[in-house]
Design an enzyme around this catalytic site. Structure first.
Site, PDB file in Angstrom:
ATOM      1  CB  SER A  19      -0.748  -0.085   1.275  1.00 51.83           C
ATOM      2  OG  SER A  19      -0.230   0.126   2.380  1.00 51.83           O
ATOM      3  NE  ARG A  41       2.779  -6.627   8.565  1.00 53.98           N
ATOM      4  CZ  ARG A  41       2.414  -6.224   9.800  1.00 53.98           C
ATOM      5  NH1 ARG A  41       2.102  -7.321  11.429  1.00 53.98           N
ATOM      6  NH2 ARG A  41       0.946  -5.299  10.035  1.00 53.98           N
ATOM      7  CE1 TYR A 158       8.306   6.604  10.995  1.00 57.08           C
ATOM      8  CE2 TYR A 158       8.275   8.874  10.937  1.00 57.08           C
ATOM      9  CZ  TYR A 158       7.948   7.910  10.575  1.00 57.08           C
ATOM     10  OH  TYR A 158       7.852   7.807   8.864  1.00 57.08           O
ATOM     11  CB  VAL A 191       3.011  10.427   1.999  1.00 60.01           C
ATOM     12  CG1 VAL A 191       2.190  10.923   0.925  1.00 60.01           C
ATOM     13  CG2 VAL A 191       4.234  11.211   2.025  1.00 60.01           C
TER      14      VAL A 191
END
Length: 259
Positions: A19, A41, A158, A191
């Site tokens: 995706s 996955r 992150y 995004v």
């Protein structure tokens, strides 16, 4: 991009390809001529992306894998080489984000981000580099993040993992530039994907955000530069609108004050 699509030869291994940025990048590389190997996955989602690529005349194969699991990055590269040939392009798009202030961020989430966002790209890079060096050609692209440009509350795990990814990109570029290998980290801002927050809830319009296609175009541009051209090794992409800026969006999302 204007004109005919640039040619990308050989095998392109793309992680996180089920995706978003990964799927868009795989489609762009396939349209340019690469045989894309899609890794993520979710086997069904990968199959759907592969089917769309083939419907547009491209070549795509699927390798379902949980890259966070021990031994899976190595298996993915070995199986790719055995079945399709050594990758000439590696795009590390798989990643995970968990927001939280340091004293509340769980060690489990910290370790997951370091594993998937940094260690897995290192392992994949480690495995493909000998093949690229043997052929004196190859491009490695890591999908980073704009959070590496400035400290933003709630992004410790992150940001640390993505900052490490930038350093990895820089060192791979330095160590392999005389072997015909390019290494680049492309660091986008907000995004618009199926997993991103609803823009209107954070004070931005959908049209102000980057699209997965914007990032895919940057990857394709990087991959198709002539061998004499050095780019990066860290490239930042950002929405023009301040409302869609990284700091503004994350501080609104987390309810923290913009400083």
């Amino acid at each position: 991009m204007s004109g005919a699509a640039p040619a990308v030869s050989g095998v392109a291994l793309v992680t996180g390809a089920s995706s978003g940025i990964g799927a868009a990048t795989a489609s762009a590389l396939a349209a340019a001529g690469a045989h894309v190997v899609l890794v993520a996955r979710r086997a069904e989602a990968l199959a759907a992306v592969a089917s769309e690529v083939r419907d547009h005349g491209g070549r795509a194969s699927v390798l379902a894998a949980d890259l966070a699991a021990h031994g899976e990055p190595e298996r993915v590269v070995a199986e790719t080489v055995e079945r399709f040939g050594p990758p000439t392009v590696l795009v590390n798009s798989a990643g995970v984000v968990r927001l939280g202030v340091v004293h509340e961020l769980t060690p489990r989430h910290w370790e997951l981000m370091l594993r998937l966002n940094l260690t897995v790209p290192y392992l994949l890079t480690h495995e493909v580099l000998p093949y690229m060096r043997k052929r004196s050609t190859g491009t490695i692209v890591h999908i980073g993040s704009a959070v590496t440009q400035e400290p933003i509350s709630h992004t410790a795990g992150y940001a640390a993992s993505k900052q490490g990814l930038n350093v990895l990109s820089e060192l791979v570029a330095l160590e392999n530039r005389d072997h015909g290998i390019r290494s680049v980290a492309i660091c986008p801002g907000w995004v618009h994907t199926g997993m991103s927050p609803v823009p209107a809830e954070l004070g931005a319009a959908t049209g102000e955000l980057l699209t997965p296609g914007d990032v895919a175009d940057a990857v394709l541009w990087t991959v198709t530069r002539p061998p004499r051209v050095s780019v990066g090794p860290v490239i930042h992409l950002a929405p023009t609108s301040g409302r869609a800026g990284t700091r503004a969006s994350i501080t609104r999302l987390t309810g923290t004050e913009v400083r």
